[in-house]
Design a protein around this motif. Structure first.
Motif, PDB file in Angstrom:
ATOM      1  N   HIS A 139      -2.790   6.362   3.909  1.00  0.00           N
ATOM      2  CA  HIS A 139      -2.456   7.365   2.907  1.00  0.00           C
ATOM      3  C   HIS A 139      -2.835   8.782   3.336  1.00  0.00           C
ATOM      4  O   HIS A 139      -2.581   9.733   2.613  1.00  0.00           O
TER       5      HIS A 139
ATOM      6  N   GLN B 262       3.042   1.692  -7.443  1.00  0.00           N
ATOM      7  CA  GLN B 262       2.193   2.621  -6.696  1.00  0.00           C
ATOM      8  C   GLN B 262       0.765   2.107  -6.574  1.00  0.00           C
ATOM      9  O   GLN B 262       0.179   2.152  -5.488  1.00  0.00           O
ATOM     10  N   ARG B 263       0.203   1.620  -7.680  1.00  0.00           N
ATOM     11  CA  ARG B 263      -1.175   1.127  -7.645  1.00  0.00           C
ATOM     12  C   ARG B 263      -1.300  -0.099  -6.747  1.00  0.00           C
ATOM     13  O   ARG B 263      -2.270  -0.242  -6.009  1.00  0.00           O
TER      14      ARG B 263
ATOM     15  N   ARG C 111      -6.755   2.625   3.577  1.00  0.00           N
ATOM     16  CA  ARG C 111      -6.889   4.022   3.170  1.00  0.00           C
ATOM     17  C   ARG C 111      -6.323   4.950   4.234  1.00  0.00           C
ATOM     18  O   ARG C 111      -5.754   5.993   3.931  1.00  0.00           O
TER      19      ARG C 111
ATOM     20  N   PHE D 144      -1.176   1.119  -3.050  1.00  0.00           N
ATOM     21  CA  PHE D 144      -2.395   1.774  -2.588  1.00  0.00           C
ATOM     22  C   PHE D 144      -3.549   0.789  -2.436  1.00  0.00           C
ATOM     23  O   PHE D 144      -4.421   0.969  -1.587  1.00  0.00           O
TER      24      PHE D 144
END
Length: 219
Positions: free
Chosen positions: A209, A197-198, A206, A201
């Motif tokens: 998301h 997940q990290r 951005r 992202f």
């Protein structure tokens, strides 16, 4: 006497990890810093603690480079074993900490893990492992009963990292580090999902998301 010393070594990693978690919780709660210890501070402390644990294994003659794999049998990993074991210990302790994201989750998983260690220690003749595993399983059971809804106490990083030290150390003092792959598979899987997940992202813009109907952030 050797089993007593090995048991003390397990407690060394457990209480040492718990102390790091306590410092993190203390800074968050008392000092009112949401981040607690920085990642660099926590890593430095864990590196020092892991070095001490592995030195203890070496002093007791428990540090072996041979690992029993299910398919390939006993494999001597040579010098490659040491960096893998070193950073593997740090990863596993933090993996248990990451599992404490939901009330009772880390405790319930640790209870099952300790039952596994209890059986393995009994079958292989490691009395100290069986005793520590039984005591930890009892503590987990008590915590779960006490924390029936509504929860009355939270373990925080202090408790979860303490459990991480025990889950990791028991396999190494048995000279069977591969057992962590069986008794700690939930922790490992949970930690890997966090890493994925990290990474996702950080690697994606951005804007990707945001919900489709959300306005972009204003500068």
């Amino acid at each position: 006497m050797p089993q007593l010393q090995a048991g003390m070594l397990v407690l060394f990693l457990a209480f040492g990890s718990g102390l790091i978690g306590f410092l993190d919780d203390f800074i968050k709660v008392v000092k009112h810093r949401n981040l607690g210890l920085t990642e660099a501070q926590k890593m430095i402390l864990q590196i020092a603690l892991t070095f001490g644990f592995m030195f203890g294994l070496h002093s007791l003659g428990l540090l072996t480079t041979q690992v029993q794999f299910p398919i390939f049998g006993l494999v001597d990993m040579g010098l490659l074993y040491y960096p893998i074991a070193f950073f593997g210990i740090i990863f596993l302790v933090n993996a248990v900490n990451l599992t404490d994201g939901l009330d009772g989750l880390c405790t319930g998983v640790t209870f099952v893990s300790m039952i596994g260690y209890l059986l393995a220690g009994s079958l292989l003749g490691f009395v100290h492992v069986s005793l520590i595993a039984a005591a930890t399983a009892g503590a987990c059971a008590g915590f779960l009963v006490w924390n029936f809804y509504p929860a009355k106490v939270f373990m925080g990083d202090t408790g979860s990292m303490f459990f991480g030290g025990i889950v990791t150390a028991l396999a190494f003092v048995m000279q069977r580090p591969e057992l962590v792959l069986f008794f700690g598979i939930v922790y490992i899987w949970d930690a890997m999902t966090v890493v994925i997940q990290r990474t996702y992202f950080k690697a994606t813009p951005r804007q990707a998301h945001l919900p489709h109907d959300a306005d972009p952030p204003r500068l």
